[in-house]
Design an enzyme around this catalytic site. Structure first.
Site, PDB file in Angstrom:
ATOM      1  N   TYR A   1     -46.448  54.710 -23.842  1.00  0.00           N
ATOM      2  CA  TYR A   1     -46.003  54.529 -22.460  1.00  0.00           C
ATOM      3  C   TYR A   1     -47.022  55.098 -21.480  1.00  0.00           C
ATOM      4  CZ  TYR A   1     -43.198  54.709 -18.250  1.00  0.00           C
ATOM      5  OH  TYR A   1     -42.744  54.541 -16.970  1.00  0.00           O
TER       6      TYR A   1
ATOM      7  N   TRP B   1     -48.921  54.530 -17.176  1.00  0.00           N
ATOM      8  CA  TRP B   1     -49.311  53.670 -16.061  1.00  0.00           C
ATOM      9  C   TRP B   1     -50.727  53.146 -16.165  1.00  0.00           C
ATOM     10  CZ3 TRP B   1     -47.802  52.299 -10.805  1.00  0.00           C
ATOM     11  CH2 TRP B   1     -46.412  52.197 -10.676  1.00  0.00           C
TER      12      TRP B   1
HETATM   13  N1  LIG Z   1     -39.696  65.671 -14.533  1.00  0.00           N
HETATM   14  C1  LIG Z   1     -40.005  64.389 -14.314  1.00  0.00           C
HETATM   15  N2  LIG Z   1     -40.769  63.743 -15.208  1.00  0.00           N
HETATM   16  C2  LIG Z   1     -41.093  62.438 -14.990  1.00  0.00           C
HETATM   17  C3  LIG Z   1     -40.637  61.758 -13.842  1.00  0.00           C
HETATM   18  C4  LIG Z   1     -39.810  62.466 -12.919  1.00  0.00           C
HETATM   19  O1  LIG Z   1     -39.354  61.907 -11.906  1.00  0.00           O
HETATM   20  N3  LIG Z   1     -39.534  63.778 -13.180  1.00  0.00           N
HETATM   21  N4  LIG Z   1     -40.994  60.447 -13.631  1.00  0.00           N
HETATM   22  C5  LIG Z   1     -41.291  59.652 -14.805  1.00  0.00           C
HETATM   23  C6  LIG Z   1     -41.882  58.380 -14.436  1.00  0.00           C
HETATM   24  S1  LIG Z   1     -40.976  57.430 -13.332  1.00  0.00           S
HETATM   25  C7  LIG Z   1     -43.034  57.908 -14.981  1.00  0.00           C
HETATM   26  S2  LIG Z   1     -43.491  56.286 -14.639  1.00  0.00           S
HETATM   27  C8  LIG Z   1     -43.845  58.720 -15.903  1.00  0.00           C
HETATM   28  C9  LIG Z   1     -45.349  58.520 -15.710  1.00  0.00           C
HETATM   29  O2  LIG Z   1     -46.048  58.999 -16.792  1.00  0.00           O
HETATM   30  P1  LIG Z   1     -47.506  58.442 -17.201  1.00  0.00           P
HETATM   31  O3  LIG Z   1     -47.658  57.002 -16.850  1.00  0.00           O
HETATM   32  O4  LIG Z   1     -47.766  58.825 -18.606  1.00  0.00           O
HETATM   33  O5  LIG Z   1     -48.421  59.285 -16.233  1.00  0.00           O
HETATM   34  P2  LIG Z   1     -49.929  59.126 -15.776  1.00  0.00           P
HETATM   35  O6  LIG Z   1     -50.334  60.461 -15.288  1.00  0.00           O
HETATM   36  O7  LIG Z   1     -50.048  57.989 -14.814  1.00  0.00           O
HETATM   37  O8  LIG Z   1     -50.709  58.801 -17.111  1.00  0.00           O
HETATM   38  C10 LIG Z   1     -51.595  57.732 -17.267  1.00  0.00           C
HETATM   39  C11 LIG Z   1     -52.750  58.180 -18.159  1.00  0.00           C
HETATM   40  O9  LIG Z   1     -53.539  57.045 -18.477  1.00  0.00           O
HETATM   41  C12 LIG Z   1     -54.922  57.384 -18.380  1.00  0.00           C
HETATM   42  N5  LIG Z   1     -55.646  56.141 -18.075  1.00  0.00           N
HETATM   43  C13 LIG Z   1     -55.775  55.531 -16.879  1.00  0.00           C
HETATM   44  N6  LIG Z   1     -56.493  54.400 -16.999  1.00  0.00           N
HETATM   45  C14 LIG Z   1     -56.849  54.286 -18.293  1.00  0.00           C
HETATM   46  C15 LIG Z   1     -57.614  53.310 -19.021  1.00  0.00           C
HETATM   47  O10 LIG Z   1     -58.119  52.325 -18.488  1.00  0.00           O
HETATM   48  N7  LIG Z   1     -57.748  53.512 -20.366  1.00  0.00           N
HETATM   49  C16 LIG Z   1     -57.200  54.590 -20.995  1.00  0.00           C
HETATM   50  N8  LIG Z   1     -57.373  54.685 -22.311  1.00  0.00           N
HETATM   51  N9  LIG Z   1     -56.496  55.539 -20.311  1.00  0.00           N
HETATM   52  C17 LIG Z   1     -56.318  55.386 -18.990  1.00  0.00           C
HETATM   53  C18 LIG Z   1     -54.977  58.401 -17.258  1.00  0.00           C
HETATM   54  O11 LIG Z   1     -56.148  59.180 -17.351  1.00  0.00           O
HETATM   55  C19 LIG Z   1     -53.673  59.185 -17.498  1.00  0.00           C
HETATM   56  O12 LIG Z   1     -53.878  60.279 -18.352  1.00  0.00           O
HETATM   57  O13 LIG Z   1     -43.510  60.096 -15.720  1.00  0.00           O
HETATM   58  C20 LIG Z   1     -42.115  60.348 -15.880  1.00  0.00           C
HETATM   59  N10 LIG Z   1     -41.872  61.792 -15.905  1.00  0.00           N
HETATM   60  N1  LIG Z   2     -47.345  59.174  -4.518  1.00  0.00           N
HETATM   61  C1  LIG Z   2     -46.690  58.726  -5.604  1.00  0.00           C
HETATM   62  N2  LIG Z   2     -45.857  57.667  -5.493  1.00  0.00           N
HETATM   63  C2  LIG Z   2     -45.183  57.209  -6.575  1.00  0.00           C
HETATM   64  C3  LIG Z   2     -45.350  57.812  -7.851  1.00  0.00           C
HETATM   65  C4  LIG Z   2     -46.220  58.947  -7.941  1.00  0.00           C
HETATM   66  O1  LIG Z   2     -46.387  59.548  -9.011  1.00  0.00           O
HETATM   67  N3  LIG Z   2     -46.855  59.367  -6.801  1.00  0.00           N
HETATM   68  N4  LIG Z   2     -44.693  57.295  -8.948  1.00  0.00           N
HETATM   69  C5  LIG Z   2     -44.208  55.925  -8.870  1.00  0.00           C
HETATM   70  C6  LIG Z   2     -43.226  55.657  -9.919  1.00  0.00           C
HETATM   71  S1  LIG Z   2     -43.806  55.393 -11.495  1.00  0.00           S
HETATM   72  C7  LIG Z   2     -41.906  55.554  -9.689  1.00  0.00           C
HETATM   73  S2  LIG Z   2     -40.855  55.190 -10.990  1.00  0.00           S
HETATM   74  C8  LIG Z   2     -41.337  55.695  -8.340  1.00  0.00           C
HETATM   75  C9  LIG Z   2     -40.082  56.571  -8.364  1.00  0.00           C
HETATM   76  O2  LIG Z   2     -39.381  56.507  -7.180  1.00  0.00           O
HETATM   77  P1  LIG Z   2     -38.091  57.433  -6.982  1.00  0.00           P
HETATM   78  O3  LIG Z   2     -37.445  57.658  -8.282  1.00  0.00           O
HETATM   79  O4  LIG Z   2     -37.266  56.827  -5.917  1.00  0.00           O
HETATM   80  O5  LIG Z   2     -38.804  58.758  -6.441  1.00  0.00           O
HETATM   81  P2  LIG Z   2     -38.554  60.326  -6.453  1.00  0.00           P
HETATM   82  O6  LIG Z   2     -39.698  60.869  -5.665  1.00  0.00           O
HETATM   83  O7  LIG Z   2     -38.340  60.846  -7.813  1.00  0.00           O
HETATM   84  O8  LIG Z   2     -37.213  60.536  -5.646  1.00  0.00           O
HETATM   85  C10 LIG Z   2     -37.005  60.015  -4.345  1.00  0.00           C
HETATM   86  C11 LIG Z   2     -36.065  60.883  -3.569  1.00  0.00           C
HETATM   87  O9  LIG Z   2     -34.781  60.918  -4.180  1.00  0.00           O
HETATM   88  C12 LIG Z   2     -34.178  62.162  -3.912  1.00  0.00           C
HETATM   89  N5  LIG Z   2     -33.186  62.492  -4.927  1.00  0.00           N
HETATM   90  C13 LIG Z   2     -33.411  63.001  -6.158  1.00  0.00           C
HETATM   91  N6  LIG Z   2     -32.240  63.180  -6.816  1.00  0.00           N
HETATM   92  C14 LIG Z   2     -31.256  62.768  -5.986  1.00  0.00           C
HETATM   93  C15 LIG Z   2     -29.833  62.684  -6.081  1.00  0.00           C
HETATM   94  O10 LIG Z   2     -29.204  63.047  -7.084  1.00  0.00           O
HETATM   95  N7  LIG Z   2     -29.183  62.152  -5.011  1.00  0.00           N
HETATM   96  C16 LIG Z   2     -29.814  61.732  -3.889  1.00  0.00           C
HETATM   97  N8  LIG Z   2     -29.096  61.214  -2.918  1.00  0.00           N
HETATM   98  N9  LIG Z   2     -31.159  61.821  -3.762  1.00  0.00           N
HETATM   99  C17 LIG Z   2     -31.861  62.317  -4.792  1.00  0.00           C
HETATM  100  C18 LIG Z   2     -35.322  63.136  -3.932  1.00  0.00           C
HETATM  101  O11 LIG Z   2     -35.053  64.187  -3.073  1.00  0.00           O
HETATM  102  C19 LIG Z   2     -36.518  62.323  -3.524  1.00  0.00           C
HETATM  103  O12 LIG Z   2     -36.906  62.640  -2.211  1.00  0.00           O
HETATM  104  O13 LIG Z   2     -42.289  56.276  -7.453  1.00  0.00           O
HETATM  105  C20 LIG Z   2     -43.573  55.632  -7.514  1.00  0.00           C
HETATM  106  N10 LIG Z   2     -44.365  56.137  -6.433  1.00  0.00           N
HETATM  107 MO   LIG Z   3     -42.136  55.460 -12.982  1.00  0.00          MO
END
Ligand SMILES: Nc1nc2c(c(=O)[nH]1)N[C@H]1C(S)=C(S)[C@@H](COP(=O)(O)OP(=O)(O)OC[C@H]3O[C@@H](n4cnc5c(=O)[nH]c(N)nc54)[C@H](O)[C@@H]3O)O[C@H]1N2
Ligand SMILES: Nc1nc2c(c(=O)[nH]1)N[C@H]1C(S)=C(S)[C@@H](COP(=O)(O)OP(=O)(O)OC[C@H]3O[C@@H](n4cnc5c(=O)[nH]c(N)nc54)[C@H](O)[C@@H]3O)O[C@H]1N2
Ligand SMILES: [Mo]
Length: 765
Positions: A113, A115
């Protein structure tokens, strides 16, 4: 000689690459066609970023000297040995062959998994899946960390999340027709910086400001008011985290008891309302007040306001990243059905405006270039967030979406384009599970925490070091991402790495189909162009596109109002649900018999929340939201992300009164802890967060102090040292990072140095 600028795309935006007179890429500039460009990527060419690159194929010392599985509990603690490419590729090929023959492909986890980077050909996750399929298959993952609960729930009751995201009503229509915008979890500007494949024209700010200018009223129901900016007044209802389903059901109760709901819409466009409605009897605003902390008077009045005016209700994805995370989404859809405005301009719901840039776009849909992943002959899969469970319980059973799955016995992990030591919950538990496989291989650009925990790390190029195509859904451009510089060190494209391994194993014709990278770009683009033409979108031929460096996608969003056709004639435009209508009650889900996800929306206590017993010991609800200054853990070591750290640590936002009660001042070093772990962070005080709630954004590279303890102190501010690793429900098994209680104290001891941004140790053979 003056070198023309070229373009490059990252998930967080397009950048213009400037060259010096020797043709060296020297600087990145914001994209001139973007009204609100993101600063996240401006330093991608910097020395600080380059310093953390993986430069040569690297093997953990014990693995190299004593073979697979040796001292696997020392992963992350032993030095690496650098090895020439040929030898490295021979060893990786031989190891894949060994595992395949000794155990079968069902022992290979390629879920991988993550991005990755933006270009659609060099998309590491697609490449690694295609590669492992060429070798006979792998154990895959299903769903995402982003949308674990919603991706499983929504197709049963309305539509897939992919379809829903693409059909959001445009910002212009919202500005002209919506009068009241009620959002759960804001619509954070920080998050809309991103789109998978490349946000090109950032439109959330103009969208929200435009609505405010036309007089739309905003209500933000969220623990932190920092997640919405419209340039004007916003009413903030500071709800307790993870209690939104209770509030929404109370809104439904008022609509029901005061007969403010739209019977005609319910009859025409939904099924199951009459089986759901009796459950509303006791969901009074007074009941909800005790759970949510929002006054009953306000809830009752809000329901009436919603029914009286053109209203959009919006829900952020974070709400479903919680225990029973299906429920707020299902309740919101139910509320929108009762209001009966789905399919009307400016009415209905959003799911969601905010998480990424695409929603609300006025650009057309087209078939972008995609790389086929081939076919997987291994049937086994896991819901993505059950990764640690899989490693710890081979042969164990898990419920998922009406099935019972068996965890496979994994011997080899191949990862490309993700960072499990960023994204997974309860990282101390993952550390234990991580010792189980015999071999862990990563293709990586940087020495991330996960790369340091691998046996074999193969250095991958970045998007600036290869030709690719930038494309994201509902963006108005395709970008020719021209190679801007030579790879750093001995980094190679993932495509080259996988071609070399498949060649050694006699599967390269399946993997490469005889094309080089440029031939693949042409092939993928032309395939997408033909499909797009059938959808009424005419793109220029590949050569013209590549020469121009960019293509404008012609035409408007032809369906600017979500579900308008469905509303007008549900029989002629049925949904893909079993009934063809919106399912307020789902026979299918009810038939699974899950005690934690019945046939309609309910409120169920999360395992940890401010009303639970655990709150006596750990009285603060920790939200770990998406970071403002980076995408997940990517570029955590860049100057832009480093500038937001305080005392080198990720800041944790807390209410001044919560801080004062603990003798904490702004900028203090803190210890955040619970039974699962502890991390250091720094204090950032704000009265725009609810008392009892703290916010520690994700992304600080995991940095455990080496103490031999099972719950070592994490030194950098990574919330996943504390989060809980169980599934949202038997239905979806989604990640529940937002369900987490902690306590915080001042950390007065000497601050241990941060080592996350240092290279690993290397040794000679
Ligand atoms: N506590 C908490 N944890 C969360 C979340 C949260 O809200 N709270 N959010 C979750 C969510 S929504 C997501 S999507 C995940 C994201 O989790 P990840 O998608 O695993 O996070 P990234 O840091 O984007 O990791 C991408 C990695 O790919 C590598 N990479 C980039 N381009 C390339 C390439 O071309 N080739 C190779 N081989 N590697 C590459 C980058 O260097 C990086 O290390 O985290 C989740 N974890
Ligand atoms: N800059 C930046 N942008 C991103 C990402 C990133 O890593 N960096 N990650 C991307 C990815 S992979 C994803 S999946 C999306 C995720 O998008 P979201 O899941 O919507 O993003 P979050 O920042 O986790 O949360 C958004 C807001 O929800 C509020 N919130 C959290 N828990 C609760 C709750 O129980 N109730 C209510 N009412 N509000 C709550 C938090 O305070 C926060 O401000 O964002 C994307 N955008
Ligand atoms: Mo995500």
């Amino acid at each position: 000689m003056i070198h023309q600028r070229t373009l490059t795309a990252a998930h967080w935006g397009v950048y213009e690459v400037e060259y010096d007179d020797k043709g060296q890429a020297t600087k990145l500039h914001p994209f001139s066609k973007d009204p609100d460009p993101s600063p996240i990527g401006l330093h991608m060419l910097s020395d600080e970023v380059a310093r953390m690159r993986v430069r040569r194929p690297s093997f953990r010392k014990s693995w190299l000297e004593h073979g697979p599985g040796s001292n696997s509990d020392k992963r992350g603690q032993e030095p690496f040995v650098e090895v020439p490419w040929d030898e490295a590729l021979d060893m990786v090929s031989a190891e894949l062959k060994r595992v395949k023959h000794a155990y079968s492909n069902r022992a290979i986890f390629g879920g991988s998994y993550g991005w990755s980077s933006a270009g659609r050909f060099h998309h590491a996750q697609s490449q690694v899946h295609r590669f492992l399929n060429a070798l006979g298959g792998y154990v895959r993952h299903q769903d995402s960390y982003s949308l674990g609960a919603a991706r499983v729930l929504m197709p049963h009751i309305l539509a897939s999340m992919e379809d829903l995201m693409a059909m959001h009503t445009t910002w212009d229509v919202l500005a002209d027709h919506c009068r009241l915008f009620v959002t759960f979890g804001g619509a954070p500007h920080k998050n809309a910086q991103i789109s998978a494949g490349g946000a090109m024209v950032h439109r959330l700010k103009d969208g929200l400001y435009g609505m405010r200018a036309k007089g739309v009223r905003f209500i933000n129901i969220t623990p932190t008011a920092e997640d919405l900016d419209t340039g004007g007044d916003i009413e903030w209802l500071p709800i307790r985290p993870n209690t939104d389903a209770a509030m929404i059901l109370a809104l439904c109760h008022v609509l029901y008891t005061e007969k403010l709901y739209d019977r005609d819409f319910l009859d025409r466009c939904t099924v199951g309302f009459d089986r759901f409605a009796p459950s509303l009897a006791d969901k009074t605003p007074e009941w909800a007040e005790k759970i949510t902390g929002i006054s009953a008077v306000r809830i009752r009045a809000l329901a009436r306001e919603m029914a009286a005016t053109r209203t959009t209700v919006n829900i952020n994805w974070s709400l479903q990243r919680s225990h029973h995370g299906e429920q707020p989404f299902w309740a919101l859809v139910t509320l929108a059905c009762m209001l009966g405005q789905i399919g009307l301009p400016g009415g209905g719901f959003g799911a969601s405006y905010g998480p990424t840039n695409g929603m609300g776009s006025d650009a057309p849909l087209l078939a972008g270039p995609t790389l086929s992943q081939g076919t997987n002959q291994v049937p086994d899969f896991i819901p993505v967030a059950r990764f640690t469970d899989m490693l710890l319980n081979p042969g164990g059973k898990v419920h998922y979406n009406g099935k019972e799955l068996t965890y496979p016995d994994i011997k080899l992990i191949y990862w490309a384009g993700g960072n499990p030591f960023h994204h997974h919950q309860d990282l101390n538990r993952l550390r234990m599970a991580w010792a189980k496989p015999e071999t862990i291989i990563f293709n990586e650009q940087f020495w991330t925490p996960a790369a340091k925990m691998a046996d074999i790390v193969l250095p991958a190029t970045t998007g600036l070091e290869r030709d690719d195509i930038g494309y994201a859904r509902r963006e108005p451009f395709l970008i020719a991402m021209k190679k801007a510089r030579e790879p750093i060190g001995e980094a190679r494209d993932d495509y080259w790495i996988f071609s070399e391994i498949t060649r050694r194993l006699g599967a390269d014709d399946v993997y490469t189909e005889g094309r080089d990278a440029m031939q693949w770009l042409t092939h993928m683009y032309e395939e997408g162009r033909q499909k797009s033409a059938r959808m009424g979108v005419d793109l220029p031929p590949f050569d013209a596109f590549w020469e121009a460096g960019i293509a404008k996608v012609p035409g408007p969003n032809t369906e600017p109002v979500m579900l308008a056709k469905f509303r007008a004639d549900p029989a002629a435009n049925p949904l893909k649900t079993p009934s063809g209508k919106i399912e307020i009650f789902s026979e299918k889900i009810a038939s699974f018999g899950y005690d934690d996800c019945p046939g309609h929306a309910v409120w169920m206590e999360p395992i940890e929340w401010l009303g639970s017993r655990t709150a006596k010991r750990y009285p603060l609800h920790m939200l770990s939201d998406q970071p403002t200054d980076k995408l997940h853990s990517q570029l955590d070591h860049s100057p832009h992300a480093k500038a937001t750290k305080v005392k080198g640590r990720q800041p944790v936002t807390m209410h001044p009164e919560d801080a004062a009660a603990r003798g904490i001042a702004d900028g203090d070093l803190l210890r955040v802890f619970n039974d699962r772990g502890a991390c250091l962070a720094s204090a950032r005080l704000s009265d725009r967060i609810r008392r009892g709630v703290v916010r520690l954004s994700t992304g600080a590279w995991f940095d455990p102090q080496d103490s031999g303890s099972n719950t070592p102190l994490e030194k950098h501010g990574n919330p996943n040292a504390l989060t809980l690793d169980i599934g949202s429900s038997k239905l979806s098994q989604g990640c529940i990072a937002q369900t987490c209680l902690v306590e915080i104290e001042r950390f007065d001891g000497p601050a241990p140095p941060i080592t996350a941004h240092q290279l690993p140790a290397f040794s000679q053979r």
